[in-house]
Structure formats: structure tokens, C-alpha cells
Motif scaffolding. Structure first.
Motif, PDB file in Angstrom:
ATOM      1  N   ILE A 220       0.863  -1.183   0.000  1.00  9.44           N
ATOM      2  CA  ILE A 220       0.000   0.000   0.000  1.00  9.44           C
ATOM      3  C   ILE A 220       0.903   1.238   0.000  1.00  9.44           C
ATOM      4  O   ILE A 220       1.732   1.408   0.899  1.00  9.44           O
ATOM      5  CB  ILE A 220      -0.926   0.008   1.224  1.00  9.44           C
ATOM      6  CG1 ILE A 220      -1.814  -1.241   1.208  1.00  9.44           C
ATOM      7  CG2 ILE A 220      -1.781   1.273   1.246  1.00  9.44           C
ATOM      8  CD1 ILE A 220      -2.636  -1.415   2.465  1.00  9.44           C
ATOM      9  N   ASN A 221       0.756   2.063  -1.022  1.00  9.82           N
ATOM     10  CA  ASN A 221       1.627   3.225  -1.211  1.00  9.82           C
ATOM     11  C   ASN A 221       0.893   4.526  -0.916  1.00  9.82           C
ATOM     12  O   ASN A 221      -0.202   4.763  -1.441  1.00  9.82           O
ATOM     13  CB  ASN A 221       2.140   3.269  -2.653  1.00  9.82           C
ATOM     14  CG  ASN A 221       2.926   2.033  -3.033  1.00  9.82           C
ATOM     15  OD1 ASN A 221       3.920   1.706  -2.403  1.00  9.82           O
ATOM     16  ND2 ASN A 221       2.471   1.339  -4.068  1.00  9.82           N
ATOM     17  N   LEU A 222       1.506   5.356  -0.107  1.00 11.28           N
ATOM     18  CA  LEU A 222       1.020   6.702   0.167  1.00 11.28           C
ATOM     19  C   LEU A 222       2.132   7.664  -0.220  1.00 11.28           C
ATOM     20  O   LEU A 222       3.256   7.539   0.275  1.00 11.28           O
ATOM     21  CB  LEU A 222       0.670   6.860   1.651  1.00 11.28           C
ATOM     22  CG  LEU A 222       0.120   8.221   2.083  1.00 11.28           C
ATOM     23  CD1 LEU A 222      -1.215   8.502   1.404  1.00 11.28           C
ATOM     24  CD2 LEU A 222      -0.041   8.273   3.599  1.00 11.28           C
ATOM     25  N   GLY A 240       7.379   9.089  -0.775  1.00  9.71           N
ATOM     26  CA  GLY A 240       6.283   8.320  -0.208  1.00  9.71           C
ATOM     27  C   GLY A 240       6.764   7.151   0.625  1.00  9.71           C
ATOM     28  O   GLY A 240       7.960   6.833   0.687  1.00  9.71           O
ATOM     29  N   ALA A 241       5.799   6.529   1.283  1.00 15.49           N
ATOM     30  CA  ALA A 241       6.054   5.351   2.114  1.00 15.49           C
ATOM     31  C   ALA A 241       5.157   4.215   1.640  1.00 15.49           C
ATOM     32  O   ALA A 241       4.078   4.443   1.088  1.00 15.49           O
ATOM     33  CB  ALA A 241       5.781   5.664   3.584  1.00 15.49           C
ATOM     34  N   ARG A 242       5.620   3.003   1.868  1.00 21.45           N
ATOM     35  CA  ARG A 242       4.875   1.821   1.456  1.00 21.45           C
ATOM     36  C   ARG A 242       4.792   0.856   2.636  1.00 21.45           C
ATOM     37  O   ARG A 242       5.774   0.665   3.355  1.00 21.45           O
ATOM     38  CB  ARG A 242       5.586   1.149   0.276  1.00 21.45           C
ATOM     39  CG  ARG A 242       5.062  -0.211  -0.084  1.00 21.45           C
ATOM     40  CD  ARG A 242       5.688  -0.770  -1.353  1.00 21.45           C
ATOM     41  NE  ARG A 242       7.131  -0.624  -1.394  1.00 21.45           N
ATOM     42  CZ  ARG A 242       7.768   0.286  -2.117  1.00 21.45           C
ATOM     43  NH1 ARG A 242       7.091   1.158  -2.832  1.00 21.45           N
ATOM     44  NH2 ARG A 242       9.081   0.343  -2.110  1.00 21.45           N
ATOM     45  N   VAL A 257      10.244   2.482   1.247  1.00 25.50           N
ATOM     46  CA  VAL A 257      10.371   3.888   0.870  1.00 25.50           C
ATOM     47  C   VAL A 257      10.305   4.011  -0.648  1.00 25.50           C
ATOM     48  O   VAL A 257      10.817   3.157  -1.379  1.00 25.50           O
ATOM     49  CB  VAL A 257      11.710   4.477   1.373  1.00 25.50           C
ATOM     50  CG1 VAL A 257      11.902   5.906   0.867  1.00 25.50           C
ATOM     51  CG2 VAL A 257      11.779   4.434   2.889  1.00 25.50           C
ATOM     52  N   ARG A 258       9.662   5.064  -1.121  1.00 24.51           N
ATOM     53  CA  ARG A 258       9.656   5.380  -2.552  1.00 24.51           C
ATOM     54  C   ARG A 258       9.997   6.849  -2.754  1.00 24.51           C
ATOM     55  O   ARG A 258       9.421   7.730  -2.114  1.00 24.51           O
ATOM     56  CB  ARG A 258       8.303   5.081  -3.189  1.00 24.51           C
ATOM     57  CG  ARG A 258       8.165   5.597  -4.628  1.00 24.51           C
ATOM     58  CD  ARG A 258       6.936   5.063  -5.309  1.00 24.51           C
ATOM     59  NE  ARG A 258       7.049   3.633  -5.525  1.00 24.51           N
ATOM     60  CZ  ARG A 258       6.072   2.888  -6.028  1.00 24.51           C
ATOM     61  NH1 ARG A 258       4.906   3.436  -6.346  1.00 24.51           N
ATOM     62  NH2 ARG A 258       6.241   1.590  -6.204  1.00 24.51           N
TER      63      ARG A 258
END
Length: 267
Positions: A220-222, A240-242, A257-258
Motif C-alpha cells: 500500500i503506497n502513500l 512516499g512510504a509503502r 520507501v519510494r
């Protein structure tokens, strides 16, 4: 002279205000197009991903996805959108004490035939084939199989909102005889909101289901993105964070991390 100077100053201020407003609107439009996987916009994202928790040795993987998107006009009504994902991977002990590997992973190439205009209800869609190319430079960096299948995307944009989903399914049709066959479904529902000053806040999952091994992967990516311009060059920055809600046995766990930088080339 004072009146002339005042008039010139007012005109300059008005011109600057109009120019800034136009630039903001242009940036907002480009940011919204980035949320559309089949937009008629050339873009080249460089996407950095870091995940950990692989297997008993708590292995980790860093992947830089180079993802050029190129729209090709077929006629007055249709575009062909080429979307390519080229993964460059560095990993350590992802399969127990498997050591370190680095290099190129398997390339995913998608083509979407997409109408240039939304439907009467505002839907934007595209469909076509997807290919998995066995380009990995190490056995632990890829599947060793050539795959093919269908892919499709449907979305709607209203105000600052973009919502929809992308899906594909890949079956292996050729490859190394000692490597397992592939039958994997990919599902990516997404939701994002773009502000007037070109900030975009997004939520999605990039879930896949392995039919051969009966296993889900559900990250799940935010993330948040900001579009800026350097001279005439628009660039989008993303952070973003996953969270891995579900992963295969010995797969990644916990948080990832993205980060991404996307170069845009509007027509």
C-alpha cells in the motif's frame, strides 16, 4: 512622468500576475496528467524503491525503475501509449544466505490503445497487450521467462480528483526450461488529488496474485508529489512510504520507501 511610471508599474504587475496564474494553471494541468497513465504526455520517471525483511536473513532490495511513457498519435481519434518499466536492482540475501546481486531485472512493456477524448460520462480508458521480457542479468533478479497477456486501465478525473484502476495478467509462453512457469495478475487501484499549485497526494496499491503458488503481494503506497519548472523544463518530485499488508513467504515485510523524479515533455 509620475503617472506614466505608475501606469507602467501597474501594467507590469498585472502582466506578472497573469503570467504567474497561467504558469500555475499549466503546472496544475501537467500534474493532473501525470496521474493519468494514458495521458498524451511524454514523461520519464526515475523511481527509487527500498524494501526489507526478505527471508530469514532479513534481506533487502533497492530497485530503480526507469519508466518512460511515450504517446503515439495513430489518427484523429486514437493514441497508442507505450509504457516501459526497466528495473535496475541491488539486493542482499533476499533468498536466505543468497549473497548480493545487482544488475538489470526483467523488463515489462505495455501498450494501451486509448481514445483521445473521454467518453460522454467522462471515463478515460485504454487497453492492449503487456509483455514480460527476460532481460535479467542474474537468475535471482528475474523469472527467466518470456510472458504475454492483456492489460487495461480505466479512470475518471473530476476537479482535482483522479480515481481508477490499472490491471494486467501475464502468462509465460517461453523461457528457460528449469524455471517455473508464470501466471500472475496485477491490480493497481489508485486515488489522487491535485491542488491548484500542483501538489498531488496519492494512495494506491500495486497488488499481484501468483496463481501458480497461490500467493498475494499487497504493498500500500502513500505518496506526495510536487511539480516544479526549471527554466522551460517541468519536473515532478515524489516522496512516499509503502506498507506491505501481504507478501509471499520470505517476501518483503513492514515499511518501504519510494522516491521519484519525473521529467515531463509536454507537446
Amino acid at each position: 512622468m509620475a503617472k506614466i511610471t505608475l501606469a507602467l508599474s501597474a501594467a507590469a504587475a498585472l502582466a506578472f500576475s497573469v503570467s504567474a496564474s497561467s504558469a500555475q494553471e499549466s503546472g496544475n494541468d501537467l500534474a493532473k496528467q501525470l496521474s493519468n497513465p494514458v495521458a498524451s504526455l511524454i514523461s520519464v520517471p526515475f523511481q527509487f524503491n527500498y524494501d526489507s525483511g526478505y527471508g530469514p536473513e532479513d534481506g533487502n532490495r533497492t530497485t530503480v525503475n526507469i519508466q518512460p511513457v511515450v504517446p503515439i498519435s495513430l489518427n484523429d481519434e486514437w493514441n497508442l501509449i507505450s509504457r516501459t518499466i526497466v528495473p535496475v536492482i541491488w539486493q542482499d540475501d533476499i533468498a536466505g544466505s543468497s549473497g548480493r546481486q545487482s544488475g538489470l531485472g526483467d523488463i515489462t512493456q505495455s501498450f494501451f490503445f486509448s481514445p483521445k477524448e473521454p467518453t460522454a460520462s467522462g471515463l478515460i480508458w485504454g487497453a492492449g497487450p503487456v509483455f514480460l521480457l527476460p532481460t535479467a542479468t542474474d537468475d535471482l533478479l528475474g523469472a527467466g521467462q518470456f510472458g504475454i497477456g492483456p492489460t487495461a486501465v480505466v479512470l475518471k478525473q473530476s476537479g482535482g480528483w483522479t480515481y481508477g484502476g490499472l490491471a494486467n495478467h501475464i502468462w509465460s509462453v517461453a523461457g528457460e526450461g528449469d524455471r517455473p512457469d508464470i501466471s500472475v495478475s496485477f491490480l493497481q487501484p489508485f486515488l489522487s488529488f491535485t491542488t491548484a499549485n500542483a501538489w498531488t497526494f496519492g494512495l494506491n496499491t500495486e497488488s499481484s496474485y501468483d496463481w501458480k503458488n497461490d500467493q498475494w503481494s499487497v504493498p500500500i503506497n502513500l505518496q506526495v508529489s510536487k511539480l516544479v519548472t526549471f527554466g522551460a523544463q517541468p519536473v515532478s518530485f515524489t516522496a512516499g512510504a509503502r506498507y506491505w499488508a501481504e507478501s509471499p513467504e520470505n517476501g518483503p515485510e513492514g515499511w518501504g520507501v519510494r522516491l521519484a523524479v519525473t521529467m515531463l515533455y509536454p507537446k
